[in-house]
Scaffold this active site. Structure first.
Site, PDB file in Angstrom:
ATOM      1  N   ILE A 164      12.413 -22.605  -5.876  1.00 39.15           N
ATOM      2  CA  ILE A 164      11.107 -23.146  -5.462  1.00 39.15           C
ATOM      3  C   ILE A 164      10.065 -22.031  -5.386  1.00 39.15           C
ATOM      4  CG2 ILE A 164       9.862 -24.423  -3.660  1.00 39.15           C
ATOM      5  CD1 ILE A 164      12.614 -25.756  -2.975  1.00 39.15           C
ATOM      6  N   SER A 244       9.611 -24.559   3.834  1.00 39.87           N
ATOM      7  CA  SER A 244      11.056 -24.281   3.820  1.00 39.87           C
ATOM      8  C   SER A 244      11.745 -24.960   5.003  1.00 39.87           C
ATOM      9  CB  SER A 244      11.295 -22.774   3.785  1.00 39.87           C
ATOM     10  OG  SER A 244      10.804 -22.136   4.948  1.00 39.87           O
ATOM     11  N   ARG A 245      11.881 -24.255   6.111  1.00 40.19           N
ATOM     12  CA  ARG A 245      12.424 -24.851   7.322  1.00 40.19           C
ATOM     13  C   ARG A 245      11.591 -24.348   8.498  1.00 40.19           C
ATOM     14  NH1 ARG A 245      14.424 -28.140   4.618  1.00 40.19           N
ATOM     15  NH2 ARG A 245      16.627 -28.677   4.377  1.00 40.19           N
ATOM     16  N   GLU A 274      11.491 -30.292  14.765  1.00 43.20           N
ATOM     17  CA  GLU A 274      11.099 -31.525  14.106  1.00 43.20           C
ATOM     18  C   GLU A 274      11.742 -32.746  14.769  1.00 43.20           C
ATOM     19  OE1 GLU A 274      10.879 -30.155   9.914  1.00 43.20           O
ATOM     20  OE2 GLU A 274      11.159 -32.274   9.486  1.00 43.20           O
ATOM     21  N   HIS A 292       7.075 -33.166   6.627  1.00 37.40           N
ATOM     22  CA  HIS A 292       8.259 -32.841   5.796  1.00 37.40           C
ATOM     23  C   HIS A 292       8.320 -33.734   4.542  1.00 37.40           C
ATOM     24  CE1 HIS A 292      12.535 -30.956   6.064  1.00 37.40           C
ATOM     25  NE2 HIS A 292      12.104 -30.989   4.822  1.00 37.40           N
TER      26      HIS A 292
HETATM   27  C1  DGY Z   1      15.654 -30.284   1.353  1.00 41.42           C
HETATM   28  O1  DGY Z   1      16.269 -31.059   0.615  1.00 41.42           O
HETATM   29  O2  DGY Z   1      16.193 -29.315   1.864  1.00 41.42           O
HETATM   30  C2  DGY Z   1      14.183 -30.526   1.572  1.00 41.42           C
HETATM   31  O3  DGY Z   1      13.750 -29.949   2.745  1.00 41.42           O
HETATM   32  C3  DGY Z   1      13.846 -31.993   1.542  1.00 41.42           C
HETATM   33  O4  DGY Z   1      12.464 -32.154   1.617  1.00 41.42           O
END
Ligand code: DGY
Length: 335
Positions: A164, A244-245, A274, A292
Site C-alpha cells: 500500500i 494503517s491501524r 475504534e 475505517h
Molecule cells: C485490512 O484489511 O486490514 C484493512 O484495514 C481493511 O480496511
C-alpha cells in the site's frame, strides 16, 4: 464393492455477514453457520460460536486470542477477513496447530486511493469548507478565503513501504509530482530508481515531509510509533495521514498537537480505540475523520471475501492455503 467413505463436512463459523461470493466458494462442502447480525460480535457470542467450529472466518475487529482458541478444541483454520491480522494471537494459534490466513494484495489500490483522497482532502480543506456551504455560511468568493496547501511538488514521507505504501508513493510521484522519502527497515531498490525515492531515518522523514503517511502493520514495535516526540519533530505546515491501524499513533498526543497547531492537520481512517475517538478530536477543524473505509469498495470487499473463501476452500480440499501467515504451523498440523 468398496464402500465410499463420506467425509463429514467441516463446521465453519462466520462472525458477521460478508459478500456472498466468498461463502458461495465453499458452502456446498461445509456446514456453514453465519451470524447474520451486522454488528460487532460480543465476546460471549464469539466464545459460544467457535465451540464446535473447525474453521473460523472472523472479521479484522474480532479479537481472536488464546481464550477463544481454547474454547474451540476442533479449530484448525482461522481465515481472517482483513489484510491486517493484529486481531489474532498468531503465536497462540501456531502453538495450537491452528493455521491463520489473511487477505493481502486485494486492498492495495483501494486503500492507496483513500490515503491519496485524505491527503487532498485535508490539504484543500474540503470537509471544513463543505460544511460552510451546507450551513449556508459562504459569503461569496474572496482572495484570502479558505486557503489550503498545494499538494503538487511537495514532499511525501511514507512510513512503511509495503504494497500500500508503495502504491501511494507511485500515485503521488506520477500524479502529483511529489518527492518521495520513505522509512523502512530495508531499502526498496525498485522504487528508488523508478520514483527517485530516498530512504531516510524516521526523524529526517518527520522533519522533511509535508505529508507523512503511515502504512505499517500494528505490532509491538509500531505501537505509538508516532507520539508526542515524533509529532514535535514534524513541520508546523505538515499533515499526518493514517490508513494503517489506529494505535500506531498516540491519539491523545495528536489531539494536543492539532490543538496547539504544532502540525497543520491530520486525516485519519483508523483510531486507537475504534470505534471511539480520543476526547476532543471530533471538535477539531484541522482533522479529517473517516470511519475505517480504506478497503470499502464493492470490488475490494468482494475480493476480500473471495480470498478468505478461497482459503477456506483450499483447506477443505486439502490444498495449499493461498495466504498462510504462520507457515511454521505446518510442522504441527495434523489433518
Ligand atoms: C485490512 O484489511 O486490514 C484493512 O484495514 C481493511 O480496511
Amino acid at each position: 464393492m468398496a464402500k465410499k467413505i463420506k467425509r463429514i463436512k467441516p463446521k465453519v463459523f462466520i462472525t458477521r455477514p460478508i459478500p456472498q461470493e466468498g461463502i458461495d466458494m465453499f458452502k456446498a462442502l461445509a456446514n456453514v453457520r453465519l451470524r447474520k447480525t451486522d454488528s460487532w460480535i460480543t465476546r460471549k457470542e464469539l466464545l459460544a460460536g467457535v465451540k464446535d467450529a473447525e474453521i473460523l472466518l472472523p472479521i479484522l475487529t474480532d479479537k481472536i486470542d488464546a481464550k477463544v482458541m481454547d474454547a474451540a478444541p476442533k479449530l484448525k483454520l482461522i481465515a481472517n477477513y482483513g489484510a491486517g491480522f493484529n486481531n489474532i494471537d498468531i503465536d497462540a494459534a501456531t502453538e495450537r496447530g491452528i493455521m491463520v490466513t489473511n487477505t493481502p494484495g486485494v486492498l492495495t489500490d483501494t486503500t492507496a486511493e483513500l490515503a491519496m483522497t485524505l491527503i487532498l482532502t485535508i490539504a484543500r480543506r474540503v470537509v471544513e469548507t463543505e460544511g460552510i456551504m451546507r450551513a449556508g455560511k459562504y459569503p461569496g468568493w474572496g482572495p484570502m478565503m479558505y486557503i489550503g496547501s498545494q499538494v503538487t511538488g511537495k514532499t511525501l514521507g511514507v512510513i512503511g513501504l509495503g504494497h500500500i505504501g508503495s502504491r501511494v508513493a507511485e500515485i503521488a510521484y506520477h500524479g502529483f509530482g511529489m518527492n518521495v522519502i520513505y522509512y523502512t527497515h530495508q531499502v526498496v531498490r525498485e522504487l528508488e530508481s523508478s520514483l527517485h525515492a530516498r530512504r531516510v531515518s524516521l526523524p529526517t522523514l518527520l522533519q522533511q515531509a509535508d505529508f507523512v503517511t503511515l502504512h505499517v502493520p500494528l505490532n509491538d514495535s509500531t505501537h505509538h510509533m508516532i507520539g508526542k516526540k515524533e509529532l514535535n519533530m514534524m513541520n508546523k505546515d505538515a499533515f499526518l495521514i493514517n490508513t494503517s491501524r489506529g494505535p500506531v499513533i498516540d491519539e491523545k498526543a495528536l489531539v494536543v498537537a492539532l490543538r496547539k497547531k504544532s502540525i497543520a492537520g491530520a486525516a485519519l481512517d483508523v483510531y486507537e480505540n475504534e470505534p471511539k475517538m480520543a476526547p476532543g478530536l471530533a471538535k477539531l477543524n484541522n482533522a479529517v475523520l473517516v470511519p475505517h473505509i480504506g478497503s470499502a469498495t464493492k470490488e475490494t470487499r468482494t475480493a476480500m471475501a473471495k480470498l478468505s473463501g478461497g482459503n477456506v476452500l483450499a483447506y477443505i480440499q486439502n490444498k495449499e492455503l493461498p495466504t498462510l501467515v504462520n507457515p511454521d504451523v505446518l510442522d504441527r498440523v495434523k489433518k
